[in-house]
Each structure stands twice: as C-alpha cells, then as structure tokens.
Motif scaffolding. Sequence first.
Motif, short mmCIF file in Angstrom:
data_model
loop_
_atom_site.label_atom_id
_atom_site.label_comp_id
_atom_site.label_asym_id
_atom_site.label_seq_id
_atom_site.Cartn_x
_atom_site.Cartn_y
_atom_site.Cartn_z
N VAL A 108 0.75 -0.97 -0.20
CA VAL A 108 -0.30 0.43 0.45
C VAL A 108 1.01 1.68 0.13
CG1 VAL A 108 -1.51 1.29 1.85
CG2 VAL A 108 -2.10 -1.46 1.16
N ASP A 109 1.48 0.99 0.95
CA ASP A 109 2.70 2.45 1.17
C ASP A 109 4.07 2.68 0.08
OD1 ASP A 109 1.32 2.71 2.77
OD2 ASP A 109 3.32 2.20 4.45
N ALA A 110 4.10 1.00 -1.32
CA ALA A 110 5.03 1.41 -2.31
C ALA A 110 4.95 1.93 -3.09
CB ALA A 110 5.71 -0.03 -2.32
N ASP A 111 5.67 2.92 -3.49
CA ASP A 111 6.12 4.08 -4.76
C ASP A 111 6.49 3.17 -6.57
OD1 ASP A 111 5.17 6.56 -3.35
OD2 ASP A 111 7.24 6.75 -2.63
N GLY A 112 7.20 3.17 -6.61
CA GLY A 112 7.60 2.53 -7.90
C GLY A 112 6.74 1.10 -8.27
N ASP A 113 6.69 0.60 -9.36
CA ASP A 113 6.34 -0.04 -9.80
C ASP A 113 7.54 -1.31 -9.75
OD1 ASP A 113 4.48 1.18 -11.43
OD2 ASP A 113 5.13 1.65 -13.25
N SER A 114 8.45 -1.30 -9.48
CA SER A 114 9.13 -2.81 -9.67
C SER A 114 9.28 -2.85 -8.27
CB SER A 114 11.09 -2.18 -9.75
OG SER A 114 11.19 -1.18 -9.14
N VAL A 115 9.16 -1.66 -7.72
CA VAL A 115 8.79 -2.70 -6.04
C VAL A 115 7.72 -2.77 -5.93
CG1 VAL A 115 8.67 -1.48 -3.52
CG2 VAL A 115 10.46 -0.41 -5.23
N ILE A 116 6.52 -2.52 -5.90
CA ILE A 116 5.36 -2.84 -6.44
C ILE A 116 5.36 -4.55 -6.71
CG2 ILE A 116 2.76 -3.02 -7.02
CD1 ILE A 116 3.10 0.28 -7.12
N LYS A 117 5.74 -5.08 -8.41
CA LYS A 117 6.00 -6.57 -8.42
C LYS A 117 6.95 -7.65 -8.05
CE LYS A 117 5.58 -4.99 -13.48
NZ LYS A 117 5.90 -4.57 -14.32
N ALA A 118 7.35 -6.65 -7.32
CA ALA A 118 8.72 -7.73 -6.31
C ALA A 118 7.92 -8.41 -5.04
CB ALA A 118 9.85 -6.96 -6.26
N TYR A 119 6.93 -7.35 -4.36
CA TYR A 119 5.86 -7.44 -3.53
C TYR A 119 5.28 -8.13 -4.19
CZ TYR A 119 8.18 -4.18 -0.12
OH TYR A 119 8.79 -3.59 0.32
N GLU A 120 4.15 -8.13 -4.80
CA GLU A 120 3.34 -9.32 -5.78
C GLU A 120 4.16 -10.55 -5.83
OE1 GLU A 120 2.03 -7.42 -8.47
OE2 GLU A 120 0.37 -5.78 -8.20
N ARG A 121 5.12 -10.73 -6.14
CA ARG A 121 5.86 -12.12 -6.43
C ARG A 121 5.83 -12.22 -4.75
NH1 ARG A 121 8.96 -9.46 -10.49
NH2 ARG A 121 10.34 -9.12 -8.96
N ARG A 122 6.75 -11.74 -3.71
CA ARG A 122 7.32 -11.97 -2.40
C ARG A 122 5.26 -12.63 -2.04
NH1 ARG A 122 9.23 -15.15 -0.07
NH2 ARG A 122 9.75 -14.44 2.22
N ILE A 123 4.30 -12.12 -2.28
CA ILE A 123 2.61 -12.23 -1.29
C ILE A 123 2.69 -13.27 -2.45
CG2 ILE A 123 0.75 -11.10 -1.49
CD1 ILE A 123 1.72 -8.64 -1.41
N LYS A 124 2.80 -13.59 -3.79
CA LYS A 124 1.60 -14.33 -4.34
C LYS A 124 2.73 -16.15 -3.77
CE LYS A 124 1.34 -16.96 -8.82
NZ LYS A 124 0.60 -16.72 -10.27
N LYS A 125 4.39 -16.82 -3.88
CA LYS A 125 4.96 -17.32 -3.22
C LYS A 125 3.98 -17.34 -1.47
CE LYS A 125 9.90 -17.31 -4.19
NZ LYS A 125 10.96 -17.14 -4.49
N LEU A 126 4.13 -16.55 -0.99
CA LEU A 126 3.56 -16.74 0.68
C LEU A 126 2.39 -17.17 0.26
CD1 LEU A 126 5.05 -13.79 2.15
CD2 LEU A 126 5.78 -15.86 2.15
#
Length: 185
Positions: free
Chosen positions: A49-67
């Motif tokens: 929710v607090d992330a700004d950049g697209d690359s950071v958002i995609k990294a968080y989404e990948r990590r959430i999907k893995k979890l």
Amino acid sequence: MLKVVRNTSAMFKKLWDHKLASSQTRARHVQTELISVEKQIEQFLDRLVDADGDSVIKAYERRIKKLENQKIVLKEKIESSGRPLKTFDDALRTAIEFLANPWKLWDSGELEHRRMVLKLAFGQPLAYVRNEGFRTANFAWPFKALSQFAQGEFSMVGPLGFEPRTKGFTEPRDFPREWTISSPS
C-alpha cells in the motif's frame, strides 16, 4: 500362537499410538508455521500500500504470491497429518494377513507389491553373486520371530552337506588342503 498374536497386536498398538502422537505434534508445528506465513503476507500487503515504484510493487506481489502458495501447501499438510488413513484395526488386520501369507501379495503380479514384499520380508537387499545365484537371505525381524513357531524342525544344511561322511573326516578342518575351497584374493 494366540499369545503371539496378542503380543504382536499390543506392540503394533503401542507403535501406532506413538506415530499418531508424532504426527499430531508435526501438525501443530505446521500450524505455527502457517500463522507465521499469514503474518508475513499481511506485512507485505501493508508495504504494498505504501510502495511507490512499479518494480517495488511487482517484487512485493511476487513475494506475496510465493507466500500464498506456501500457505496452500501448509494447509494441505495440516489436513493430511494428524489423522491416519486407516483405523488401527484395519491396519493391524492388513499386517497380520501379510505376515501370515506374504506370497498372496507377491502373487498379485504388480511390481509395486513385489517391491513391497522384498522390503518387508528381508532385513537387507538380497545378495546375488554372478554364476552362483542368490546368497542366504537375511529375513526381517517379524519373520525370524515367527519362524521359531513353525511346526517341525527346520535348519540350514551343515558345513558337510547331506552326503555320508567319509571315514576319518568328521570336520571341515580334517579335509585335505586341496579339498577345501579358498576365497579368491
């Protein structure tokens, strides 16, 4: 023989209870791990929710999907552990039937069943020597114990074999040197 069956049943029941307690302990550990994964997912969602950049958002989404995938696996482990596939009585009946007649399972012709019989009936893999054949089998403990109750006296052939003894030769050490078999160097 009835006493042997009762003692065997008691041993199996004790082992059954131990395995059941062990699997329930594992299920509790997996449950703790599941709670930890769910907390991590919440943390990443808050960061997303607090992330700004697209690359950071995609990294968080990948990590959430893995979890999330890990969470699914953990839930499946919890569902499958902690409870046996069969009741104790069914498992005991199957074990006793196998001990009574392993040939029945072998004769099914299925490779999986034959491998199972080999693993259950012998303490170690069967030894095979080229040009000589199979060596003496090392039976698994249950079959060794049951063999003591077999009717009649059965034993291995002694070192002298079945042939009548020659006068003067009573033990293998009494044979002339050229008659003894030496092991290859």
